[in-house]
Design a protein around this motif. Structure first.
Motif, short mmCIF file in Angstrom:
data_model
loop_
_atom_site.label_atom_id
_atom_site.label_comp_id
_atom_site.label_asym_id
_atom_site.label_seq_id
_atom_site.Cartn_x
_atom_site.Cartn_y
_atom_site.Cartn_z
N SER A 201 0.83 -1.19 0.00
CA SER A 201 0.00 0.00 0.00
C SER A 201 0.88 1.25 0.00
CB SER A 201 -0.92 0.01 1.22
OG SER A 201 -1.68 1.20 1.27
N TYR A 207 -7.45 3.90 1.68
CA TYR A 207 -7.45 5.03 0.76
C TYR A 207 -8.37 4.80 -0.43
CZ TYR A 207 -4.34 2.31 -2.34
OH TYR A 207 -3.80 1.35 -3.17
N ILE A 237 -9.66 7.77 6.16
CA ILE A 237 -9.52 7.53 4.72
C ILE A 237 -8.63 8.59 4.09
CG2 ILE A 237 -10.73 7.39 2.52
CD1 ILE A 237 -13.20 6.43 4.06
N HIS A 238 -7.66 8.14 3.31
CA HIS A 238 -6.78 9.03 2.56
C HIS A 238 -7.19 9.04 1.08
CE1 HIS A 238 -3.12 9.87 5.24
NE2 HIS A 238 -4.09 9.44 6.01
N ILE A 239 -6.70 10.05 0.38
CA ILE A 239 -6.88 10.15 -1.07
C ILE A 239 -5.51 10.04 -1.71
CG2 ILE A 239 -7.68 11.58 -2.98
CD1 ILE A 239 -9.53 13.02 -0.98
N VAL A 240 -5.32 9.04 -2.54
CA VAL A 240 -4.05 8.81 -3.23
C VAL A 240 -4.27 9.11 -4.71
CG1 VAL A 240 -2.29 7.12 -3.84
CG2 VAL A 240 -3.28 7.12 -1.54
N ASN A 258 -4.01 14.19 4.40
CA ASN A 258 -4.66 12.96 3.93
C ASN A 258 -4.72 12.88 2.40
OD1 ASN A 258 -6.47 15.09 3.83
ND2 ASN A 258 -8.22 13.92 4.60
N THR A 260 -2.15 12.14 -0.83
CA THR A 260 -0.83 11.70 -1.26
C THR A 260 -0.75 11.77 -2.77
OG1 THR A 260 -0.56 10.21 0.63
CG2 THR A 260 0.81 9.78 -1.29
N SER A 277 -7.09 -0.37 -3.13
CA SER A 277 -7.87 0.76 -2.62
C SER A 277 -9.28 0.35 -2.19
CB SER A 277 -7.97 1.84 -3.71
OG SER A 277 -8.83 1.41 -4.76
#
Length: 375
Positions: A201, A207, A237-240, A258, A260, A277
């Protein structure tokens, strides 16, 4: 059937955008047909010492026919003047000259088919429509697009949305516009059998993934708002985001721990990043098609897409359609995807069934059918 396919080789170099994938996949599918003899039509200056295209081009082993002048000034002359004629550089017996991307080709000896993936240049109600960059874009395209629509025997496009916009904005003849769609590369289907937790990940937290970079057209402002609302809701929760991002958005993203930004990601890594994801978050404000939405479905993750342009058409009821201007609603859905297994599995199943119908071979079949119909 003998086909000469005019391409922009640089757009096919890997890793490439959706249009580059379309060029590579459809031309390769056509070249594999037993009933078709296909050669590439390119500027001689784009060939290397081995008389082949750059090693980054998946089409480099196909036979080539060349014209002697540089690509860019020659194509500008075709678009502005309709000269020089291409006829003497096209092999005798050619049935079609085919461009899997937008251009104008001055050919008299056989019919021409081009591809317009979208006509964003002529849209006047987009958030960036009045910028000088977009006005310049519209001016340049205005010099040749209508002529290409008139002179080409067939105009391919990738969605009903794009077809209808050609008719509405440019008065195009709908009878000669053929929707062929887009397909999905096999690695996205293959990765769906891999358990997500066995994959590396890019971040420690769960994410959602986005392909296309943090840019205005791709919904950059909406992503910043979603990130802010996720933090306010104390969500982990992240945003990639993969792809080239605009400098202003790169700077703005620094205020959002949050988010990336991965930059350009190899084609080999995209399926893995999607599969790992919670789902795809695709808030683009304008797409002629939107291949990442189908790639997510093929990879076995839900696709959350904006209710803009072609995206609702492309995902149908297999995707989750949201208003990019309502970040709280989007956050509700992302948190549900994290916490509600039944909800997430439902959209995974719908998406995989939907994606299965979108193959590059089916796109090529539609091209061949159009050649036979309009010959």
């Amino acid at each position: 059937m003998q086909i000469s396919s005019y391409i922009h080789p640089v757009r096919t170099y890997l890793p490439c955008t959706g249009v580059g994938r379309h060029i590579n996949a459809v031309v390769q599918e056509l070249s594999c047909q037993k009933t078709i003899s296909l050669n590439l039509l390119v500027s001689k200056q784009l060939l290397g010492a081995d008389q082949k295209l750059d090693h980054r081009c998946p089409l480099r082993d196909l036979p080539t026919q060349t014209f002697p002048t540089p690509e860019n000034p020659t194509e500008r002359s075709w678009k502005l003047l309709g000269l020089p004629k291409l006829d003497r550089h096209i092999p005798d017996g050619t049935d079609w000259v085919y461009a899997p991307m937008e251009t104008y080709l001055p050919v008299s000896k056989c019919p021409v088919a081009i591809t317009l993936h979208d006509i964003q240049a002529f849209e006047s109600q987009l958030p960036w429509s009045q910028s000088w960059q977009h006005r310049w874009f519209r001016y340049k395209w205005g010099r040749w697009v209508r002529r290409s629509l008139n002179d080409s025997r067939v105009v391919f496009t990738v969605s009903e949305f794009s077809k209808q916009r050609m008719v509405a904005l440019l008065g195009a003849d709908p009878r000669k516009i053929v929707v062929i769609g887009n397909g999905i590369d096999q690695p996205f289907f293959d990765i769906a059998t891999t358990p997500p937790d066995t994959l590396p990940s890019p971040v420690e937290a769960p994410y959602v993934f986005m392909i296309g970079g943090l840019r205005k057209k791709k919904g950059g402002d909406s992503f910043l708002e979603v990130a802010k609302h996720l933090r306010q809701r104390k969500s982990d929760i992240h945003i990639v985001i993969a792809g080239r991002s605009d400098p202003d958005y790169i700077e703005a993203a620094k205020d959002h721990p949050n988010i990336t930004l991965l930059g350009v990601v190899s084609d080999e890594d995209l399926p893995l990043l999607l599969r790992r994801s919670l789902g795809l978050l695709f808030l683009s404000l304008y797409e002629g098609f939107g291949i990442p939405a189908l790639e997510a479905m093929a990879a076995g993750v839900p696709a959350v897409v904006a209710n803009r342009a072609s995206l609702p058409e492309v995902v149908g009821d297999a995707g989750i359609i949201v208003d990019p201007d309502k970040p709280d609603n989007i956050v509700d859905i992302l948190i549900t995807l994290e916490n509600n297994t039944r909800f997430r599995q439902d959209y995974i199943q719908r998406g995989q069934q939907h994606a299965a119908a979108h193959t590059w071979s089916a796109c090529a079949d539609r091209v061949i059918e159009a050649f036979q119909t309009f010959a």
